[in-house]
Design a protein around this motif. Structure first.
Motif, PDB file in Angstrom:
ATOM      1  N   LYS A 137      43.006  -2.219  31.503  1.00  0.00           N
ATOM      2  CA  LYS A 137      41.722  -1.533  31.282  1.00  0.00           C
ATOM      3  C   LYS A 137      40.740  -1.864  32.404  1.00  0.00           C
ATOM      4  CE  LYS A 137      38.900  -3.118  28.094  1.00  0.00           C
ATOM      5  NZ  LYS A 137      38.239  -3.433  26.799  1.00  0.00           N
ATOM      6  N   VAL A 138      40.678  -3.125  32.783  1.00  0.00           N
ATOM      7  CA  VAL A 138      39.780  -3.544  33.857  1.00  0.00           C
ATOM      8  C   VAL A 138      40.202  -2.926  35.186  1.00  0.00           C
ATOM      9  CG1 VAL A 138      39.061  -5.521  35.260  1.00  0.00           C
ATOM     10  CG2 VAL A 138      39.004  -5.683  32.765  1.00  0.00           C
ATOM     11  N   ILE A 139      41.494  -2.899  35.464  1.00  0.00           N
ATOM     12  CA  ILE A 139      41.978  -2.310  36.719  1.00  0.00           C
ATOM     13  C   ILE A 139      41.608  -0.831  36.789  1.00  0.00           C
ATOM     14  CG2 ILE A 139      44.041  -1.701  38.053  1.00  0.00           C
ATOM     15  CD1 ILE A 139      45.306  -4.325  36.972  1.00  0.00           C
ATOM     16  N   ARG A 140      41.762  -0.132  35.682  1.00  0.00           N
ATOM     17  CA  ARG A 140      41.424   1.301  35.680  1.00  0.00           C
ATOM     18  C   ARG A 140      39.907   1.501  35.804  1.00  0.00           C
ATOM     19  NH1 ARG A 140      45.827   4.349  34.992  1.00  0.00           N
ATOM     20  NH2 ARG A 140      47.652   3.415  33.979  1.00  0.00           N
ATOM     21  N   ALA A 141      39.136   0.645  35.156  1.00  0.00           N
ATOM     22  CA  ALA A 141      37.673   0.735  35.270  1.00  0.00           C
ATOM     23  C   ALA A 141      37.233   0.449  36.710  1.00  0.00           C
ATOM     24  CB  ALA A 141      37.008  -0.245  34.306  1.00  0.00           C
ATOM     25  N   ALA A 142      37.839  -0.567  37.309  1.00  0.00           N
ATOM     26  CA  ALA A 142      37.506  -0.922  38.692  1.00  0.00           C
ATOM     27  C   ALA A 142      37.908   0.195  39.649  1.00  0.00           C
ATOM     28  CB  ALA A 142      38.207  -2.221  39.076  1.00  0.00           C
ATOM     29  N   SER A 143      39.043   0.815  39.368  1.00  0.00           N
ATOM     30  CA  SER A 143      39.496   1.929  40.204  1.00  0.00           C
ATOM     31  C   SER A 143      38.490   3.067  40.176  1.00  0.00           C
ATOM     32  CB  SER A 143      40.858   2.425  39.721  1.00  0.00           C
ATOM     33  OG  SER A 143      41.843   1.412  39.819  1.00  0.00           O
ATOM     34  N   LYS A 144      37.994   3.375  39.003  1.00  0.00           N
ATOM     35  CA  LYS A 144      36.989   4.440  38.871  1.00  0.00           C
ATOM     36  C   LYS A 144      35.683   4.040  39.553  1.00  0.00           C
ATOM     37  CE  LYS A 144      38.796   6.625  34.651  1.00  0.00           C
ATOM     38  NZ  LYS A 144      40.112   5.954  34.569  1.00  0.00           N
ATOM     39  N   ALA A 145      35.314   2.757  39.448  1.00  0.00           N
ATOM     40  CA  ALA A 145      34.101   2.281  40.123  1.00  0.00           C
ATOM     41  C   ALA A 145      34.268   2.379  41.644  1.00  0.00           C
ATOM     42  CB  ALA A 145      33.797   0.844  39.712  1.00  0.00           C
ATOM     43  N   HIS A 146      35.454   2.078  42.119  1.00  0.00           N
ATOM     44  CA  HIS A 146      35.755   2.234  43.551  1.00  0.00           C
ATOM     45  C   HIS A 146      35.575   3.676  43.991  1.00  0.00           C
ATOM     46  CE1 HIS A 146      38.398   2.764  47.085  1.00  0.00           C
ATOM     47  NE2 HIS A 146      39.011   3.690  46.366  1.00  0.00           N
ATOM     48  N   LEU A 147      36.081   4.599  43.190  1.00  0.00           N
ATOM     49  CA  LEU A 147      35.981   6.017  43.546  1.00  0.00           C
ATOM     50  C   LEU A 147      34.522   6.483  43.569  1.00  0.00           C
ATOM     51  CD1 LEU A 147      38.998   7.411  41.492  1.00  0.00           C
ATOM     52  CD2 LEU A 147      38.852   7.159  43.973  1.00  0.00           C
TER      53      LEU A 147
ATOM     54  N   THR B  80      31.841   4.448  44.206  1.00  0.00           N
ATOM     55  CA  THR B  80      30.997   3.694  45.141  1.00  0.00           C
ATOM     56  C   THR B  80      31.580   3.555  46.547  1.00  0.00           C
ATOM     57  OG1 THR B  80      32.014   1.574  44.541  1.00  0.00           O
ATOM     58  CG2 THR B  80      30.103   2.295  43.230  1.00  0.00           C
ATOM     59  N   GLY B  81      32.892   3.678  46.667  1.00  0.00           N
ATOM     60  CA  GLY B  81      33.538   3.425  47.956  1.00  0.00           C
ATOM     61  C   GLY B  81      33.795   1.959  48.226  1.00  0.00           C
ATOM     62  N   ALA B  82      33.510   1.085  47.245  1.00  0.00           N
ATOM     63  CA  ALA B  82      33.701  -0.351  47.441  1.00  0.00           C
ATOM     64  C   ALA B  82      35.183  -0.710  47.499  1.00  0.00           C
ATOM     65  CB  ALA B  82      33.037  -1.124  46.302  1.00  0.00           C
ATOM     66  N   PRO B  83      35.546  -1.679  48.324  1.00  0.00           N
ATOM     67  CA  PRO B  83      36.931  -2.151  48.368  1.00  0.00           C
ATOM     68  C   PRO B  83      37.281  -2.928  47.099  1.00  0.00           C
ATOM     69  CG  PRO B  83      35.550  -3.525  49.756  1.00  0.00           C
ATOM     70  CD  PRO B  83      34.687  -2.393  49.288  1.00  0.00           C
ATOM     71  N   ILE B  84      38.565  -3.157  46.895  1.00  0.00           N
ATOM     72  CA  ILE B  84      39.065  -3.885  45.721  1.00  0.00           C
ATOM     73  C   ILE B  84      39.881  -5.084  46.175  1.00  0.00           C
ATOM     74  CG2 ILE B  84      40.560  -3.776  43.682  1.00  0.00           C
ATOM     75  CD1 ILE B  84      39.950  -0.784  43.495  1.00  0.00           C
ATOM     76  N   GLY B  85      39.603  -6.241  45.584  1.00  0.00           N
ATOM     77  CA  GLY B  85      40.407  -7.440  45.805  1.00  0.00           C
ATOM     78  C   GLY B  85      41.137  -7.779  44.524  1.00  0.00           C
TER      79      GLY B  85
ATOM     80  N   VAL C  29      42.969   5.747  43.701  1.00  0.00           N
ATOM     81  CA  VAL C  29      42.359   4.786  44.621  1.00  0.00           C
ATOM     82  C   VAL C  29      42.932   4.958  46.025  1.00  0.00           C
ATOM     83  CG1 VAL C  29      42.230   2.306  45.182  1.00  0.00           C
ATOM     84  CG2 VAL C  29      41.822   3.080  42.838  1.00  0.00           C
ATOM     85  N   ASP C  30      42.073   4.797  47.023  1.00  0.00           N
ATOM     86  CA  ASP C  30      42.510   4.738  48.413  1.00  0.00           C
ATOM     87  C   ASP C  30      43.085   3.341  48.630  1.00  0.00           C
ATOM     88  OD1 ASP C  30      42.866   4.614  51.132  1.00  0.00           O
ATOM     89  OD2 ASP C  30      40.767   4.998  51.660  1.00  0.00           O
TER      90      ASP C  30
END
Length: 309
Positions: free
Chosen positions: A149-159, A161-166, A187-188
């Protein structure tokens, strides 16, 4: 194009030499402190001294990957950054499920996404310091439902905002599986870093991560209790020979007192700059590789992946 530090936007080239995964200050959950107090980095003066050692060795930027569930304190991070005169990039998001607070389990994917977006676009904990990277994580050989759930939420937040993911991986496992989830979300993957990869020294695995466009993070140099550095060096050489020199980043993840000189341990933040990078260059030359390639791992590659698009 820009990177987002705790004191504002910067041009990527201004980051200079960068450690892409460190912990300047951490105050983990009580059960973690009870089990292993070595993981607590709560002496601000010691943290400042260690950051100053990084600066004196030639370092410029630290990505502080301490998430909210591991005791992130943005005011203290700001204080350390100012005192040591370094650039710091802060993280939003979460570590692995073991550390999640109850509210993370109860929140919807949308609510988690909106919270991450707010920390990237508005500020952290009431300050004007914005997060410059989103963190996700999973446990050993498994991604739980709440972690997904967190990974999918973070993926959507990335899309949004354009922020990278660690991405935290436990002992280097589940990196590819995390990438598959992110891929499903659009996700890119060129903006994703798979952390602790060298806890699982498997060159085929590294190549598969890099093939997808993500970055392989080597963050265990000097941690001989896992593997000798010779094995890390050989894995890096193998990746470069396979054509993936642009997908390698190096840091220390020195999140223990016993790793940091200012806390009475070692080898400290200066190790990678003073010992590991020079060793890499020597061993690159020994196998006929251009030693200048090594500079990409802490300069060009971090600048590329940390850019907001």
């Amino acid at each position: 194009m820009y990177v987002q530090t705790i004191f504002g936007k910067m041009k990527p080239e201004e980051l200079k030499l960068t450690y892409i995964h460190e912990h300047l200050y951490s105050d983990p959950p009580q059960f973690v402190k009870d089990q292993d107090s070595d993981l607590v980095l709560d002496d601000v003066l010691c943290s400042i001294r260690e950051a100053q050692k990084f600066k004196q060795a030639g370092g410029s930027t630290i990505v502080d990957m301490t998430a909210i569930d591991y005791g992130r304190n943005i005011e203290i991070i700001r204080k350390i950054a100012k005192a040591a005169d370094i650039n710091v990039i802060a993280t939003t998001g979460f570590n692995k499920g073991l550390f999640f607070d109850k509210w993370v389990y109860e929140a919807s994917e949308k609510e988690l996404m909106e919270w991450m977006i707010s920390e990237v676009t508005q500020g952290i904990e009431g300050t004007d310091s914005r997060a410059g990277i989103i963190k996700v994580g999973s446990g050993y050989n498994n991604i739980s439902s709440v972690e997904e759930k967190v990974i999918r939420a973070a993926s959507k937040a990335h899309l949004k905002t354009g922020a990278p993911i660690g991405a935290h991986t436990e002992a280097g496992t589940m990196g590819l599986e995390q990438l598959e989830i992110m891929e499903e979300e659009g996700v890119d993957l060129n903006k994703v870093i798979i952390a602790h990869a060298d806890r699982n020294l498997d060159v085929w695995y590294f190549k598969e991560i890099a093939k997808k466009g993500a970055y392989v993070e080597f963050d265990c140099p000097s941690k001989i209790k896992y593997y000798p550095d010779e094995m890390r060096v050989n894995a890096i050489i193998a990746l470069v020979k396979a054509g993936y020199e642009d997908r390698i980043v190096i840091s220390g993840d020195m999140a223990r007192k016993s790793y940091l000189e200012a806390y009475g341990g070692g080898p400290g933040f200066k190790f990678i700059i003073k010992k590991f990078i020079p060793r890499l260059k020597i061993q690159f030359e020994e196998v006929g590789l251009d030693p200048n390639i090594v500079d990409k791992f802490n300069i060009e590659n971090p600048q590329r992946v940390l850019v907001f698009k």
